[in-house]
Scaffold this active site. Sequence first.
Site, short mmCIF file in Angstrom:
data_model
loop_
_atom_site.label_atom_id
_atom_site.label_comp_id
_atom_site.label_asym_id
_atom_site.label_seq_id
_atom_site.Cartn_x
_atom_site.Cartn_y
_atom_site.Cartn_z
N THR A 1 2.71 -12.88 2.59
CA THR A 1 1.98 -13.45 1.45
C THR A 1 2.70 -14.73 1.02
O THR A 1 3.64 -15.17 1.67
CB THR A 1 1.86 -12.42 0.32
N ASP B 1 0.82 -1.23 0.00
CA ASP B 1 0.00 0.00 0.00
C ASP B 1 0.85 1.27 0.00
O ASP B 1 0.41 2.31 0.48
CB ASP B 1 -0.96 0.02 1.21
N GLU B 2 2.05 1.19 -0.55
CA GLU B 2 2.94 2.36 -0.56
C GLU B 2 2.61 3.36 -1.67
O GLU B 2 3.07 4.49 -1.64
CB GLU B 2 4.41 1.93 -0.74
N HIS C 1 -3.85 -1.50 -6.30
CA HIS C 1 -3.21 -0.25 -6.70
C HIS C 1 -4.28 0.72 -7.19
O HIS C 1 -5.11 0.34 -8.02
CB HIS C 1 -2.19 -0.47 -7.81
N THR C 2 -4.27 1.93 -6.69
CA THR C 2 -5.21 2.96 -7.13
C THR C 2 -4.46 4.04 -7.88
O THR C 2 -3.43 4.53 -7.42
CB THR C 2 -5.95 3.59 -5.93
#
Length: 430
Positions: free
Chosen positions: A244, A22-23, A50-51
């Site tokens: 993960t 989330d970087e 990813h946004t």
Amino acid sequence: MSPSAENNANKVSVVLGTQWGDEGKGKLVDILAQDIDVCVRCQGGNNAGHTIVVSGVKYAFHMLPSGLVNMACISVVGSGVVVHLPSFFEELEDLQKQGLDCDNRLFISDRCHLVFDFHQIVDGMKEGELGRGSIGTTKKGIGPAYSSKASRSGIRVHHLYHFDEFEKRFRSIVAARYRRYGNFEYDVEAELSRYRQLAERLRPFVIDSVEFLHTKLREGKRILVEGANALMLDIDFGTYPFVTSSNTGVGGVCTGLGIPPNKIGNVIGVAKAYTTRVGGGPFPSELTDEVGQKLRDVGAEYGVTTGRPRRCGWLDLVVLRYSTMINGYTSLNLTKLDVLDVFDEIKVAVSYTINGKEVTSFPADLDDLATAKVNYVTLPGWKQNISKCRSFEELPENCQKYVRFIEKDVGVPVQWIGVGAGREDMIAIN
């Protein structure tokens, strides 16, 4: 210096997460993809999120490469990615509804392993078995799919095109899951029928990605690899078992794409200006007080894939140093620096004290980590809105000092600084 700089001509550039994900990797990939011919995912699945915001339009990517936003860029889902085909097409349809034409510029490796609905069912069951010690999986079936792969019982994309073999393998792997978890509700016949249709729908996307990528390299095309998750979630080097199920570091680029190390050029590490994490597991610099909540609210720290609130804390340079040792970053992208605008003072974790001894690298043993006292350096805040800054020199003096402190400690230059959500909200430092 651009990732396609002369000294790295015909080499692959890589963007990797340095922390727990989330970087903001997708935003940098989107910017770099404007000058890239091929954008590739190498590992993970649709557990990534990813946004990207372009001209006020928000695009959410989970499995597909973010480079699709650039209409001139070809995107490839590489061999190391595990693919849930219904989610693949759902994500593709969502992007196309937003105006992205992906025809003839999205491809998937014939070596990708498939994630089935039973993997997702089993994922939830495994979490339930763990109880309070649960890992915090997204329950997307990623871990069970990689387990199938590692146990050599997995099913790959190419098996879809020899359907008798596919059906045999599918019935066998479901039967094995029934023996392990009992006869959970799952319509095998309906799933086989669905995958017979999905196979034909997928056919135009399927390529031999190893040959494809090496051909592009020989042609001098510029290739950008988009890492998913982040180093601290790596199956080998992360906070195991709270990780993960794939290699999220630079090694995963080689194993997930079939690209040798000498073909890798720039490795860009994306680091949030503070630290966040989703799910269970250790987080030494976590803030559970009003400061942590302030970071969460100002930074809008809620997961793209899950919607879960992210745990928040100060920047941890022990993590960043460790991540740099393993991935060998050539430069950093410091993101969401503007979130720190509101703080009078900012703390940075520089070491831990464990059993009375100062530790400057990240320990393997989580029991040791649980007893760690975090040692901080306190830096003055800048209390100014930096969202309109477009050069390093425009940043307030204390903000510049914060960036330089990070560079000096980690030993890697900061090349990009994110000061907002949009594509245009990025400072490039030459």
